[in-house]
Motif scaffolding. Structure first.
Motif, PDB file in Angstrom:
ATOM      1  N   LEU A 304       0.805  -1.220   0.000  1.00 57.36           N
ATOM      2  CA  LEU A 304       0.000   0.000   0.000  1.00 57.36           C
ATOM      3  C   LEU A 304       0.842   1.276   0.000  1.00 57.36           C
ATOM      4  CD1 LEU A 304      -2.772  -0.997   2.554  1.00 57.36           C
ATOM      5  CD2 LEU A 304      -2.845  -1.151   0.069  1.00 57.36           C
ATOM      6  N   GLU A 308      -0.100   4.941   3.479  1.00 50.81           N
ATOM      7  CA  GLU A 308      -1.213   4.094   3.927  1.00 50.81           C
ATOM      8  C   GLU A 308      -0.781   3.209   5.091  1.00 50.81           C
ATOM      9  OE1 GLU A 308      -4.196   4.500   2.937  1.00 50.81           O
ATOM     10  OE2 GLU A 308      -3.587   6.032   1.511  1.00 50.81           O
ATOM     11  N   ARG A 311      -1.279   5.231   8.136  1.00 46.30           N
ATOM     12  CA  ARG A 311      -2.709   5.273   8.485  1.00 46.30           C
ATOM     13  C   ARG A 311      -3.133   3.980   9.169  1.00 46.30           C
ATOM     14  NH1 ARG A 311      -6.712   6.046   4.049  1.00 46.30           N
ATOM     15  NH2 ARG A 311      -8.073   5.979   5.877  1.00 46.30           N
ATOM     16  N   VAL A 378      -8.642   0.274   4.585  1.00 49.14           N
ATOM     17  CA  VAL A 378      -7.590   1.196   4.150  1.00 49.14           C
ATOM     18  C   VAL A 378      -7.684   1.390   2.643  1.00 49.14           C
ATOM     19  CG1 VAL A 378      -5.115   1.669   4.078  1.00 49.14           C
ATOM     20  CG2 VAL A 378      -6.076   0.420   6.008  1.00 49.14           C
ATOM     21  N   SER A 379      -7.985   2.634   2.228  1.00 50.49           N
ATOM     22  CA  SER A 379      -8.055   2.979   0.801  1.00 50.49           C
ATOM     23  C   SER A 379      -9.002   2.067   0.035  1.00 50.49           C
ATOM     24  CB  SER A 379      -6.658   2.932   0.170  1.00 50.49           C
ATOM     25  OG  SER A 379      -5.805   3.863   0.759  1.00 50.49           O
ATOM     26  N   HIS A 381      -9.727  -0.936   0.701  1.00 50.64           N
ATOM     27  CA  HIS A 381      -9.356  -2.352   0.782  1.00 50.64           C
ATOM     28  C   HIS A 381      -9.498  -2.832   2.223  1.00 50.64           C
ATOM     29  CE1 HIS A 381      -7.638  -2.149  -3.260  1.00 50.64           C
ATOM     30  NE2 HIS A 381      -7.038  -1.039  -2.888  1.00 50.64           N
TER      31      HIS A 381
END
Length: 696
Positions: A304, A308, A311, A378-379, A381
């Protein structure tokens, strides 16, 4: 003298006293200057008046004797002169005629009067017919012409007037001014000291503020409303304190807070553990330190990206705080709360200040694992992580932060090696194990430097003909004291300390040299070399293999590179990029331990591989376990459809060999044919009659 010096020194340490003394000196200097100027002016004025008075006395005497000179009345003129010199302001007087002959004198010193009669003042007075006067030293000399009532010049009078009055008046004035100055200074200096003290009060406030600031009380502020430079200085001081306070808070934050997760960092956690552990020893209570390491985070971070990944760490930190808070609420609001910190990377810690027993620590550890195993978003996903938790209890497992963190870390590493997603408590034996591991790593580094590693070769046998169709290169460690060690004894340590890449390169070069030597002897034996993930992930992997082949003079067709299924499936696109250039040169590739990983059929059909190696766990159970036999049959059918060779590992019985031959396996290796053996024994094995191997 010493007490006086102490008083002076103490006074000189006071800014008010210094300014007061300075004001006093300035006032004294100004007063002295004014007194001198005034005395000079007064002296000049008095001198002028005394000279003027002497002239008037000379004129009076001249008027009084004008008729007496005509009458030649010496007696009367003598009385007049005597009355004149009786005055305190006349010391000498005499009268001359027009020819400058002394007519009347008050002193018997006629020679003196004769010389005075010849004085230039007499000459000028008689010659000009006007009064002449002159100051000589401390006296005034006056020569006045005498005229008769008819206006005819008859002679002159000469008087000498002393200026003693001038000196007395000057001394009197000086004394008066001196006492007035002392009185003025005595009156002004206390007032000046009070005024200066009040004016300097803001400096005292600044000094007190600086003292408080030195004790880290940076919230103090100075209120000065003087409207002058001191107010400007106070405002600047306030701004400076505010800025220092902000900078110190920022420095404290940088020193004790992790910038990614906003959790306390290692240093803050260490200080808190030290404080709580010391209190636990004093109060005879217990606590725990939990060391948490995320499983699979590196893979997610690489996939990622770092942003990310940060995060994701923030989300993990939030869940850990929530879990710790829930545990605190469950145990009641009394006592010190738990502390969650991030040590760095994907390592977190949790301090439980008060805990009753290991079961409670294990329960909290399981809650943490459960919280981490829930999917993260996350994003767009869903990301799944695991966690390994090590627990050290204090004070029994350590009473200082370094010991507790080390023991909890050892327990966490044990949990990770056991498969992860588990809670492991520290045990004293782990220290010994860690020490042995460290010794092993150090000895392994020496082994690489001292060429203590050797390569053994296990033959690959054609199932149909019994011919030797190749060999797998397997590293061994010829330990100076422990003897010959198999890879299982040191490969794990090599992976942890980062030596696996160096060892893999050494095995690759040694195997290629041996294969080239056999080829020069007429034995074309393809050599299969295992490649670690660290080696394969290098950007220069393909180039380094080609350089090794050129240095050793080995035909690329005699080299086979084995990659595990997990390496091949980690990044299939990159595998294709790395493998294809070498295959184009003639190097073949095999998937090792096939069937134990998670292969994607869509990628499998595109992978540039030549050989499937069936894992020995399936081969050993092929005769008894129908599930293992089904897996082997499926792999062999897949290889046949893809037109790939197969190598069955771990063949130990004739029954296993027969079943593999029946299912169409290509090659086999295992103890049924030969253990891994040194190069010279492998040559002897090659020279055995083929019938013997076929019979086996």
């Amino acid at each position: 003298m010493a007490p006086i010096r102490n008083v002076v020194a103490r006074c000189m340490r006071s800014l008010v006293m210094k300014f007061t003394l300075l004001v006093g000196l300035l006032l004294a200097f100004a007063t002295a200057l004014l007194v001198l100027m005034e005395n000079h002016a007064a002296r000049q004025d008095l001198e002028e008046r005394l000279i003027e008075r002497a002239g008037m006395l000379g004129q009076i005497l001249a008027l009084n004797v004008s008729d007496d000179i005509i009458d030649l009345d010496e007696e009367l003129m003598t009385r007049r002169v005597e009355r004149m010199i009786e005055r305190p302001d006349v010391s000498e007087a005499f009268i001359t005629d027009i020819r400058r002959r002394v007519i009347v004198q008050t002193d018997t010193n006629i020679a003196q009067h004769a010389s005075l009669a010849a004085d230039p003042l007499i000459v000028m007075a008689l010659g000009a017919g006007e009064m002449r006067l002159e100051r000589r030293d401390d006296t005034v000399h006056v020569a006045t012409p005498v005229y008769t009532s008819a206006g005819r010049l008859a002679g002159a009078v000469y008087i000498i007037s002393p200026l003693d009055e001038l000196r007395a008046a000057a001394a009197d004035t000086a004394r008066r001014h001196f006492f007035l100055s002392i009185f003025a200074l005595g009156l002004v200096l206390p007032i000046a000291a009070i005024a200066i003290g009040r004016a300097m009060r803001p400096i005292a406030q600044l000094t007190e503020a600086a003292r408080q600031a030195s004790t880290k009380s940076l919230d103090v502020r100075i209120e000065v409303k003087t409207g002058d430079e001191l107010e400007v200085l106070a405002n600047a001081f306030n701004r400076m304190l505010a800025r220092i306070d902000a900078n110190l808070k920022r420095i404290h934050r940088l020193a004790y807070v992790d910038m990614v997760t906003e959790l306390p960092n290692r240093e803050r956690f260490r200080k808190e553990v030290e404080r709580v552990a010391r209190r636990a020893v004093e109060d005879n209570t217990r606590g725990a330190v939990l060391f948490l390491d995320l499983d699979r985070f590196k893979r997610v971070n690489d996939s990622l990206g770092i942003g990310e990944g940060d995060r994701l760490l923030e989300m993990v930190a939030r869940r850990l705080r929530e879990t710790a808070r829930a545990c605190d609420l469950a145990n009641g609001s009394e006592g010190e709360p738990s502390l969650v910190a991030r040590l760095g990377g994907d390592e977190f810690t949790l301090m439980l200040p008060q805990i009753d027993n290991e079961a409670d620590a294990a329960r909290i550890g399981q809650q943490i694992i459960g919280a981490i195993r829930r999917p993260f978003e996350v994003s767009g996903h869903q990301v799944f992580l695991g966690a390994s938790v090590g627990v050290a209890m204090f004070p029994e497992d350590g009473a200082d932060p370094e010991t507790l963190l080390r023991h909890a870390d050892l327990a966490m590493a044990h949990a990770k090696r056991s498969g992860g997603n588990a809670v492991q408590f520290f045990e004293p034996s782990m220290n010994q194990s860690a020490f042995e591991r460290l010794v092993l790593e150090n000895e392994l580094r020496e082994a690489v430097k001292e060429d203590q590693l050797v390569v053994f070769y296990q033959p690959k046998i054609c199932i149909e003909t019994g011919e030797v169709r190749g060999a797998e290169a397997l590293v061994r460690w010829l330990h100076p004291t422990a003897g010959l060690l198999s890879p299982g004894a040191f490969i794990g340590a090599a992976e942890e300390c980062g030596l696996i890449g160096e060892i893999g390169d050494w095995v690759m070069k040694a195997s290629c040299k041996q294969a080239a030597e056999w080829a020069r002897q007429g034995m074309n034996v393809p050599i299969a070399v295992n490649v670690s993930a660290m080696q394969f992930e290098r950007e220069s992997f393909a180039l380094s293999v080609m350089e090794t082949l050129e240095q050793c003079g080995l035909d690329p067709h005699l080299l086979e590179i084995e990659l595990t299924e997990s390496i091949a499936m980690k990044d299939p696109e990159r595998v294709i990029e790395q493998v294809q250039p070498l295959r184009d040169r003639g190097v073949s590739f095999a998937i090792d331990d096939f069937g134990t990983g998670h292969s994607s059929l869509s990628y499998l059909t595109r992978m540039p591989f030549d050989v499937f190696k069936i894992d020995q766990s399936f081969v050993r159970g092929v005769a008894e376990d129908k599930h293992a036999r089904i897996v082997v049959e499926t792999i062999l059918a897949m290889a046949k459809a893809l037109k790939l060779k197969t190598v069955a590992e771990g063949v130990e019985t004739a029954e296993q060999l027969a079943l593999l031959r029946e299912e169409g396996a290509t090659l086999a290796q295992g103890f049924l044919f030969s253990r891994p053996i040194p190069a010279d024994e492998f040559e002897a094995f090659m020279n055995q009659p083929m019938g013997a191997r076929r019979t086996a």
